[in-house]
Scaffold this active site. Structure first.
Site, PDB file in Angstrom:
ATOM      1  N   HIS A 122     -22.032  35.554 -35.162  1.00 12.33           N
ATOM      2  CA  HIS A 122     -21.660  36.240 -33.926  1.00 12.33           C
ATOM      3  C   HIS A 122     -20.412  35.535 -33.382  1.00 12.33           C
ATOM      4  CE1 HIS A 122     -22.104  37.320 -29.622  1.00 12.33           C
ATOM      5  NE2 HIS A 122     -22.827  38.344 -30.042  1.00 12.33           N
ATOM      6  N   ASP A 199     -28.206  28.939 -34.639  1.00 13.58           N
ATOM      7  CA  ASP A 199     -28.168  29.993 -33.632  1.00 13.58           C
ATOM      8  C   ASP A 199     -29.429  30.842 -33.830  1.00 13.58           C
ATOM      9  OD1 ASP A 199     -27.878  32.300 -32.187  1.00 13.58           O
ATOM     10  OD2 ASP A 199     -25.853  32.759 -32.894  1.00 13.58           O
ATOM     11  N   GLN A 202     -31.383  35.555 -32.572  1.00 14.89           N
ATOM     12  CA  GLN A 202     -32.049  36.725 -33.168  1.00 14.89           C
ATOM     13  C   GLN A 202     -33.311  36.361 -33.942  1.00 14.89           C
ATOM     14  OE1 GLN A 202     -31.305  39.839 -32.589  1.00 14.89           O
ATOM     15  NE2 GLN A 202     -29.306  39.633 -31.628  1.00 14.89           N
ATOM     16  N   LYS A 225     -33.042  38.035 -24.703  1.00 20.58           N
ATOM     17  CA  LYS A 225     -33.323  38.710 -25.970  1.00 20.58           C
ATOM     18  C   LYS A 225     -34.784  38.568 -26.371  1.00 20.58           C
ATOM     19  CE  LYS A 225     -28.675  38.055 -27.856  1.00 20.58           C
ATOM     20  NZ  LYS A 225     -28.093  39.403 -27.838  1.00 20.58           N
ATOM     21  N   CYS A 363     -19.940  42.254 -32.068  1.00 27.17           N
ATOM     22  CA  CYS A 363     -19.423  40.886 -31.872  1.00 27.17           C
ATOM     23  C   CYS A 363     -19.453  40.089 -33.171  1.00 27.17           C
ATOM     24  CB  CYS A 363     -20.201  40.134 -30.798  1.00 27.17           C
ATOM     25  SG  CYS A 363     -20.111  40.898 -29.189  1.00 27.17           S
TER      26      CYS A 363
HETATM   27  N1  PMP Z   1     -25.795  34.871 -31.483  1.00 20.08           N
HETATM   28  C1  PMP Z   1     -26.365  35.977 -31.971  1.00 20.08           C
HETATM   29  C2  PMP Z   1     -26.850  36.000 -33.377  1.00 20.08           C
HETATM   30  C3  PMP Z   1     -26.513  37.093 -31.134  1.00 20.08           C
HETATM   31  O1  PMP Z   1     -27.079  38.205 -31.614  1.00 20.08           O
HETATM   32  C4  PMP Z   1     -26.058  37.027 -29.796  1.00 20.08           C
HETATM   33  C5  PMP Z   1     -26.187  38.216 -28.870  1.00 20.08           C
HETATM   34  N2  PMP Z   1     -25.843  39.443 -29.429  1.00 20.08           N
HETATM   35  C6  PMP Z   1     -25.476  35.849 -29.352  1.00 20.08           C
HETATM   36  C7  PMP Z   1     -25.369  34.793 -30.225  1.00 20.08           C
HETATM   37  C8  PMP Z   1     -24.966  35.694 -27.957  1.00 20.08           C
HETATM   38  O2  PMP Z   1     -26.008  35.682 -27.056  1.00 20.08           O
HETATM   39  P1  PMP Z   1     -25.737  35.704 -25.473  1.00 20.08           P
HETATM   40  O3  PMP Z   1     -24.796  36.859 -25.231  1.00 20.08           O
HETATM   41  O4  PMP Z   1     -27.075  35.912 -24.880  1.00 20.08           O
HETATM   42  O5  PMP Z   1     -25.130  34.402 -25.105  1.00 20.08           O
END
Ligand code: PMP
Length: 404
Positions: A122, A199, A202, A225, A363
């Site tokens: 991401h 990270d 997910q 999430k 993203c």
């Molecule tokens: N890492 C991953 C794998 C994600 O899916 C996301 C959110 N789509 C993020 C980081 C970022 O999370 P946040 O916007 O809650 O900071």
């Protein structure tokens, strides 16, 4: 028993309609809906125990502090950290990665040092390292993947050099659904004497994540999430690492003593928590954890696995369907394109049928480049989704196809 009808009643928003259709919410990878008990916990705290934490001698402040610190303990247990000193509250995954890129970068990295990322990260696990690269001249190496969307472990091994200072990879891809072998990735990093950041944005909502079993040095995720509130997240770090890092932001809470001549910093985890924390939000996160624990993470994982398999089978029946990500080990995210229908058109028309999916690059533009597409449509499932909703998605896609 996993009583899906009863579970859905816990989420008031699922009963609403969109454009006259029952809402089919399949954008859980972006954020999940909230159970009533979680929202009630936020409201109750505002109404009955609101006061700033860690500061007052008065009753309410102590009660709010106890709730906030009890939430830290709930998070500790949830990911099986050794100590609450290892649980830093942040605004979310993004802030957690930025905190680490900044502090780890300042303390342990200089020009020519390297971080290893993967091609399926991401942006929040790419751009903070690029900012560090611009500031300090570090290098970024990228683990490639095969066409199934699985990281190439042999290639990963080749990326290490004596300048490698950190590996930072996603546990589960928010685009492909791939669940990466992070335990093996961490073990390989450790064999080179390199720490690893995971990270878990997910993965934590979908499966048991045990930081000690993984031997993760750092692990980050967001409350929103996983059925919790927006604006709260976690940075887990092994105590020896967090101790060795400098503070991130300066302000109240993070200090021991301040004078104009010299300031000393608070102990862990407060050293990283400058300013008033979102102590209401942390109560919400703890409630969300209690909620998923009551259902059982294993039961949730089994339900979502079944639903994902069903969805993949049904989607494959559709002529012209291209699913991106065929990893053997996968989570409940499915990215696809149908024929030459633009992802944006598909998402917009599905929306008119009450079906919420994500469209675009998610993203993860470097991953889109690897896949050779500009964007995809993404359906992502949560503990409350049903086979009927998958059927609605398939029927919706077929209807959109007829329009083209
Ligand atoms: N890492 C991953 C794998 C994600 O899916 C996301 C959110 N789509 C993020 C980081 C970022 O999370 P946040 O916007 O809650 O900071």
């Amino acid at each position: 028993m996993y009583d899906i009808a009863k579970i859905r009643e816990d989420f008031p928003i699922l009963a609403r309609t969109v454009y006259g259709h029952p809402l089919v919410y399949l954008d859980n990878g972006a954020t999940t809906q909230k159970p009533r008990v979680m929202v009630d916990a936020l409201v109750n705290e505002y109404y009955s125990a609101n006061a700033n934490v860690h500061r007052g001698v008065h009753y309410l402040s102590q009660q709010a502090t106890e709730l906030h610190e009890a939430s830290r303990e709930t998070v500790r247990r949830f990911i099986n950290a050794c100590s609450t000193d290892e649980i830093v509250f942040t605004r979310g995954t993004t802030e957690s990665v930025n905190l680490l890129a900044s502090t780890f970068g300042d303390e342990f990295m200089g020009a020519g040092d390297e971080v290893i990322l993967s091609v399926m990260e991401h942006h929040s696990n790419i751009v903070p390292w690029q900012l560090l690269a611009a500031r300090k001249g570090i290098g970024i190496k990228v683990i490639p993947m095969n066409d199934q969307g699985e990281l190439l472990m042999d290639e990963y091994e080749k990326l290490f050099s004596e300048r490698t200072k950190l590996v930072s990879v996603t546990h589960a891809s928010n685009v492909l659904g791939t669940v990466n072998p992070v335990k093996e990735i961490i073990a390989k990093a450790h064999a080179h004497g390199v720490p690893c950041l995971v990270d878990a944005a997910q993965s934590v909502p979908h499966t048991v994540v045990d930081v000690q079993d993984l031997d993760a040095d750092f692990l980050v995720f967001s409350a929103h999430k996983m059925y919790g509130p927006t604006g709260v997240g976690v940075l887990y770090g092994k105590e020896k690492w967090l101790d060795a890092l400098p503070p991130y932001q300066g302000g109240g809470e993070m200090i021991q003593h301040v004078s104009f001549e010299k300031t000393t910093f608070n102990e862990l985890p407060f050293k990283f928590e400058a300013g008033t924390p979102d102590y209401i939000g942390t109560t919400g996160l703890a409630q969300a954890i209690d909620y998923v624990n009551a259902l059982g993470m294993d039961q949730i994982a089994a339900h979502e696995h079944d639903l994902t398999q069903y969805a993949i089978d049904r989607l494959r029946e559709i002529p012209g369907m291209r699913i991106f990500g065929e990893a053997a080990h996968r989570g409940s995210v499915i990215s696809f394109l149908v024929g030459n229908i633009h992802h944006f058109d598909m998402g917009t028309l599905l929306d008119r049928l009450g079906i919420a999916v994500r469209t675009g690059h998610h993203c993860a533009q470097p991953l889109m480049q690897r896949l050779g597409v500009e964007g995809t449509v993404r359906a992502s499932f949560a503990l409350y989704n049903t086979r009927d909703e998958v059927d609605a998605l398939v029927a919706g896609i077929e209807r959109v196809m007829k329009m083209f």
